[in-house]
Design an enzyme around this catalytic site. Structure first.
Site, PDB file in Angstrom:
ATOM      1  N   ARG A 216       0.879  -1.181  -0.172  1.00 44.29           N
ATOM      2  CA  ARG A 216      -0.424   0.008   0.274  1.00 44.29           C
ATOM      3  C   ARG A 216       0.616   1.302  -0.095  1.00 44.29           C
ATOM      4  NH1 ARG A 216      -3.357  -2.504  -1.648  1.00 44.29           N
ATOM      5  NH2 ARG A 216      -5.167  -3.498  -0.646  1.00 44.29           N
ATOM      6  N   HIS A 264      -0.917   0.186  -9.946  1.00 47.53           N
ATOM      7  CA  HIS A 264      -1.437  -0.471  -9.112  1.00 47.53           C
ATOM      8  C   HIS A 264      -1.896  -2.432  -9.962  1.00 47.53           C
ATOM      9  CE1 HIS A 264      -3.479  -1.502  -5.175  1.00 47.53           C
ATOM     10  NE2 HIS A 264      -3.256  -2.215  -5.524  1.00 47.53           N
TER      11      HIS A 264
HETATM   12  C1  OXD Z   1      -5.760  -6.551  -3.105  1.00 49.76           C
HETATM   13  C2  OXD Z   1      -5.136  -5.328  -4.016  1.00 49.76           C
HETATM   14  O1  OXD Z   1      -6.189  -5.698  -1.784  1.00 49.76           O
HETATM   15  O2  OXD Z   1      -5.727  -5.684  -4.933  1.00 49.76           O
HETATM   16  O3  OXD Z   1      -5.703  -7.475  -3.303  1.00 49.76           O
HETATM   17  O4  OXD Z   1      -4.586  -4.146  -3.608  1.00 49.76           O
END
Ligand code: OXD
Length: 301
Positions: A216, A264
């Site tokens: 994250r 992402h």
């Molecule tokens: C997850 C994401 O948490 O895709 O799976 O970030």
């Protein structure tokens, strides 16, 4: 049983069709404000309104591994929270990490427009440290080991992984970092891990450190990384996640010569695998059996 589905992006129809095929006896609908009360929800990043209207939910299935977005909300207090476990994500994470690791260590980027000889590098000089040794982290560590890099691992509580020297807790962190040159973050985002990649921790990596963050954005203090890249202590970073997503135009990461940005995508949620896994868990719960992947709300994952 009545099940609600919600995802803010993408089309709900293939998900609904897949869930209905797996669970023919259930009534399955896309959530709309004012929807009748349901027993379970399958969702990603829902609005608070969904939970405000559905306090009776008994089970909530997250369409991702990370629970941080969900745990920020006021959740139905008795609902079982279940995360997605692997479902095809671990192999993608392993590919992503090995790709950027090897690309960096082997200097595969053509940086100059001329034929430059590069001497072979000793992979023993690039110990890889994996933070977070759950399903995704262990798969990544095993994949990196296949390329004969030394691997160390760090987790909140002690874990044993074949071939990996592991460290645990706050006490084990400095030693783990000092033995790492390429740092891979796969931690869950919790109050304890927010900002964990900062000037102090990244500064403890071996000189020429490289960061791969697939967890994250809020794990990383972005300006601290920039300062360490500029000072030369860090050699580079491959970043898949950011404090603000999409990464804003003009952010210094976009054009930084030592940073690779990806949107992402390191571990995409795969529809068929996810539906099979969640439907299997719903059937198990209906039979009164326990399921794996249940989240401890206090712990945050
Ligand atoms: C997850 C994401 O948490 O895709 O799976 O970030």
């Amino acid at each position: 049983m009545r099940i609600l589905f919600y995802a803010p992006t993408g089309k709900p129809d293939p998900w609904l069709a897949g869930l209905r095929a797996q669970l023919p006896a259930a009534e399955i609908e896309a959530w709309q404000p004012g929807a009748p009360p349901a027993d379970a929800a399958v969702l990603w990043s829902p609005p608070q309104q969904l939970f405000d209207e559905q306090p009776q939910l008994k089970a909530v299935f997250n369409l991702g591994a990370g629970m941080d977005a969900l745990l920020k909300l006021q959740l139905p207090k008795d609902a079982l929270l279940v995360r997605l476990e692997d479902a095809g994500m671990a192999v993608q994470m392993a590919e992503y990490v090995c790709h950027y690791l090897v690309r960096h260590v082997r200097e595969f980027d053509q940086l100059e427009n001329r034929w430059v000889f590069r001497k072979p590098l000793d992979r023993a000089e690039f110990p890889v440290g994996v933070m977070g040794l759950g399903q995704l982290g262990s798969r990544v560590a095993q994949a990196v080991l296949q390329f004969d890099f030394p691997v160390v691992g760090w987790s909140r509580t002690p874990r044993d992984l074949p071939g990996v020297k592991t460290f645990a807790g706050e006490a084990g962190l400095p030693e783990f970092l000092s033995q790492t040159r390429v740092l891979v973050c796969l931690l869950p985002l919790t109050p304890d891990t927010r900002d964990i990649l900062n000037r102090d921790t990244l500064g403890r990596l071996k000189p020429g450190g490289y960061l791969i963050n697939v967890a994250r954005g809020a794990h990383l203090v972005e300006e601290d990384l920039l300062a360490l890249l500029d000072s030369g202590h860090m050699a580079g970073a491959a970043l898949d996640v950011f404090r603000t997503e999409p990464l804003p135009a003009g952010h210094p990461f976009w054009n930084h010569p030592k940073v690779t940005v990806t949107p992402h995508i390191s571990g995409r949620t795969l529809r068929e695998e996810s539906i099979r896994q969640i439907a299997g868990k719903i059937r198990a719960l209906e039979r009164g059996e326990p399921v794996a992947g249940v989240v401890e709300r206090e712990r945050g994952y």
